[in-house]
Design an enzyme around this catalytic site. Structure first.
Site, PDB file in Angstrom:
ATOM      1  N   GLU A  25       0.827  -1.217   0.000  1.00  0.00           N
ATOM      2  CA  GLU A  25       0.000   0.000   0.000  1.00  0.00           C
ATOM      3  C   GLU A  25       0.856   1.259   0.000  1.00  0.00           C
ATOM      4  O   GLU A  25       2.071   1.202   0.261  1.00  0.00           O
ATOM      5  CB  GLU A  25      -0.939   0.006   1.212  1.00  0.00           C
ATOM      6  CG  GLU A  25      -0.225   0.024   2.554  1.00  0.00           C
ATOM      7  CD  GLU A  25      -1.049   0.649   3.677  1.00  0.00           C
ATOM      8  OE1 GLU A  25      -1.536   1.779   3.510  1.00  0.00           O
ATOM      9  OE2 GLU A  25      -1.160   0.004   4.741  1.00  0.00           O
ATOM     10  N   LYS A  86      -5.348  10.762   0.998  1.00  0.00           N
ATOM     11  CA  LYS A  86      -5.472   9.404   1.543  1.00  0.00           C
ATOM     12  C   LYS A  86      -6.684   8.779   0.864  1.00  0.00           C
ATOM     13  O   LYS A  86      -7.798   9.293   0.974  1.00  0.00           O
ATOM     14  CB  LYS A  86      -5.664   9.493   3.057  1.00  0.00           C
ATOM     15  CG  LYS A  86      -5.897   8.167   3.742  1.00  0.00           C
ATOM     16  CD  LYS A  86      -6.013   8.355   5.248  1.00  0.00           C
ATOM     17  CE  LYS A  86      -6.703   7.176   5.888  1.00  0.00           C
ATOM     18  NZ  LYS A  86      -7.044   7.420   7.304  1.00  0.00           N
ATOM     19  N   VAL A 106      -5.408   0.300   3.128  1.00  0.00           N
ATOM     20  CA  VAL A 106      -5.562  -1.154   3.018  1.00  0.00           C
ATOM     21  C   VAL A 106      -6.791  -1.478   2.161  1.00  0.00           C
ATOM     22  O   VAL A 106      -6.717  -2.298   1.237  1.00  0.00           O
ATOM     23  CB  VAL A 106      -5.670  -1.797   4.423  1.00  0.00           C
ATOM     24  CG1 VAL A 106      -6.137  -3.249   4.330  1.00  0.00           C
ATOM     25  CG2 VAL A 106      -4.331  -1.705   5.148  1.00  0.00           C
ATOM     26  N   ASP A 138     -16.902   5.201  14.258  1.00  0.00           N
ATOM     27  CA  ASP A 138     -15.663   5.203  13.480  1.00  0.00           C
ATOM     28  C   ASP A 138     -15.138   3.772  13.324  1.00  0.00           C
ATOM     29  O   ASP A 138     -14.496   3.213  14.221  1.00  0.00           O
ATOM     30  CB  ASP A 138     -14.612   6.097  14.158  1.00  0.00           C
ATOM     31  CG  ASP A 138     -13.390   6.290  13.266  1.00  0.00           C
ATOM     32  OD1 ASP A 138     -13.288   5.601  12.228  1.00  0.00           O
ATOM     33  OD2 ASP A 138     -12.541   7.122  13.618  1.00  0.00           O
ATOM     34  N   SER A 140     -13.111   1.493  10.416  1.00  0.00           N
ATOM     35  CA  SER A 140     -12.369   1.608   9.162  1.00  0.00           C
ATOM     36  C   SER A 140     -13.020   0.828   8.035  1.00  0.00           C
ATOM     37  O   SER A 140     -13.495  -0.298   8.225  1.00  0.00           O
ATOM     38  CB  SER A 140     -10.940   1.100   9.360  1.00  0.00           C
ATOM     39  OG  SER A 140     -10.266   1.077   8.119  1.00  0.00           O
ATOM     40  N   ASP A 142     -11.463  -0.595   5.956  1.00  0.00           N
ATOM     41  CA  ASP A 142     -10.625  -1.789   5.753  1.00  0.00           C
ATOM     42  C   ASP A 142     -11.388  -3.064   6.123  1.00  0.00           C
ATOM     43  O   ASP A 142     -11.230  -4.106   5.480  1.00  0.00           O
ATOM     44  CB  ASP A 142      -9.360  -1.733   6.629  1.00  0.00           C
ATOM     45  CG  ASP A 142      -8.395  -0.634   6.220  1.00  0.00           C
ATOM     46  OD1 ASP A 142      -8.638   0.031   5.193  1.00  0.00           O
ATOM     47  OD2 ASP A 142      -7.399  -0.440   6.948  1.00  0.00           O
ATOM     48  N   LYS A 159      -3.123  -1.856  15.940  1.00  0.00           N
ATOM     49  CA  LYS A 159      -2.642  -1.059  17.079  1.00  0.00           C
ATOM     50  C   LYS A 159      -3.742  -0.889  18.103  1.00  0.00           C
ATOM     51  O   LYS A 159      -4.910  -0.822  17.748  1.00  0.00           O
ATOM     52  CB  LYS A 159      -2.318   0.343  16.594  1.00  0.00           C
ATOM     53  CG  LYS A 159      -1.099   0.440  15.777  1.00  0.00           C
ATOM     54  CD  LYS A 159      -0.706   1.917  15.704  1.00  0.00           C
ATOM     55  CE  LYS A 159       0.544   2.053  14.918  1.00  0.00           C
ATOM     56  NZ  LYS A 159       0.306   1.802  13.493  1.00  0.00           N
TER      57      LYS A 159
END
Ligand code: PSU
Ligand code: MN
Length: 303
Positions: A25, A86, A106, A138, A140, A142, A159
């Protein structure tokens, strides 16, 4: 669709020769690490993949095209420029139509890899369900991509800027397998462990490649998370990183950071608060993932 995709010479040749290809990526370059370490790391990661006998394909949006494989100058540009968007799933059409530069997350990298028929993708960490998502919502993109797109993501877990428990629940609902490489515990990026178990432990790259093949032969759409713990010697002290992440989260809240800015803000804060120590760990874990990803790709494409 083909009119949007441009393969580098190296990737084109790999396809013709049936060589294994590993997607990479570009958000990690443009928004995940500072210059010049980002460019240096991107080049080293590509080199690790080549030395293992596979071919790297770093993916990004350039001038209305999805580039599968970047030139040296393009890598440098994505590392240096502050003018790169982004790009996640929702951003792809606008950025391509307006010919803007986009660094793929991702989610977007999975989409582009899938379009180019590349099934193995190496990165650092995936996005997930953020802490407090029960009120902020919130989550992602992904995760939704992992639910739908047939690409495996080799990472060092997620993380703890995220809610790892909720992230695992989300992936379970969507039927996305989370496979630990030589571990039965979900790694937390900077550290080798977390409070959560993975779904399966696989001890070899062959076992992982075979699992992926079986998944897609059964037409079970969607990806898989291959969680590879950071090497012990590069792992961070758990107490230290937990404290740093807590302060980063508080700062994000105080500054009313939201939407796509949240993850880059937290990453930059963590780096700042650890005096760059977290950056060193980040670099090493990505390289470690590149080694495993290349091995999985070799097994996946040659058997
Ligand atoms: N986590 C990291 N490093 C990163 C990212 C996440 O440890 O660079 C990047 C990846 O590109 C990931 C994206 O896909 O952030 C997730 O952003 P968001 O949470 O806005 O979906
Ligand atoms: Mn988000």
């Amino acid at each position: 669709m083909e009119q949007y995709i441009v393969l580098s010479e190296e990737v084109k040749a790999a396809k013709e020769q049936g060589k294994p290809i590993v997607a990479l990526e570009s958000t990690i370059i443009s928004h995940g690490m500072p210059y010049p370490q980002n460019v240096k790391t991107a080049r080293e990661v590509e080199q690790i993949i080549r030395e293992k006998g596979a071919v790297p394909a770093t993916i990004a949006l350039v001038n209305g095209k999805i580039k599968i494989g970047l030139s040296d100058e393009e890598l440098e540009m994505f590392g240096k420029s502050t003018d790169v968007a982004k790009a996640s799933r929702r951003d792809l059409p606008y950025l391509l139509a307006t010919k803007k530069m986009g660094a793929t997350t991702v989610a977007a990298t999975m989409i582009c890899a899938d379009l180019a028929d590349i099934r193995i993708f190496v990165t650092g960490g995936i996005g997930g369900v953020h802490r407090g998502a029960e009120t902020t919502m919130d989550i992602s993109a992904d995760l939704e991509e992992l639910a739908n797109t047939n690409v495996a993501v080799i990472c060092a877990g997620a993380k703890s800027i995220l809610d790892l428990g909720l992230t695992m629940e989300y992936l379970e609902t969507k039927g996305v397998p989370v496979i630990g490489y030589q571990t039965n515990v979900l790694p937390a990026f900077y550290t080798r462990t977390s409070d959560f178990a993975v779904n399966f432990q696989a001890d070899t790259a062959e076992e992982i490649a075979a699992t992926l093949k079986t998944k897609w032969e059964l037409n079970l759409k969607g990806g898989a998370v291959i969680a590879n713990p950071i090497p012990e010697e590069h792992a961070m002290d758990e107490e230290e990183i937990t404290e740093v992440i807590e302060s980063a989260l508080q700062e994000a809240e105080a500054n009313h950071i939201s939407g796509k800015d949240t993850t880059p803000f937290l990453l930059a804060k963590v780096k700042e608060l650890t005096d760059g120590k977290s950056l060193l760990s980040n670099i090493e874990l990505v390289k470690n993932n590149a080694r495993l990803g290349a091995e999985i790709a070799l097994s996946f494409y040659t058997k």
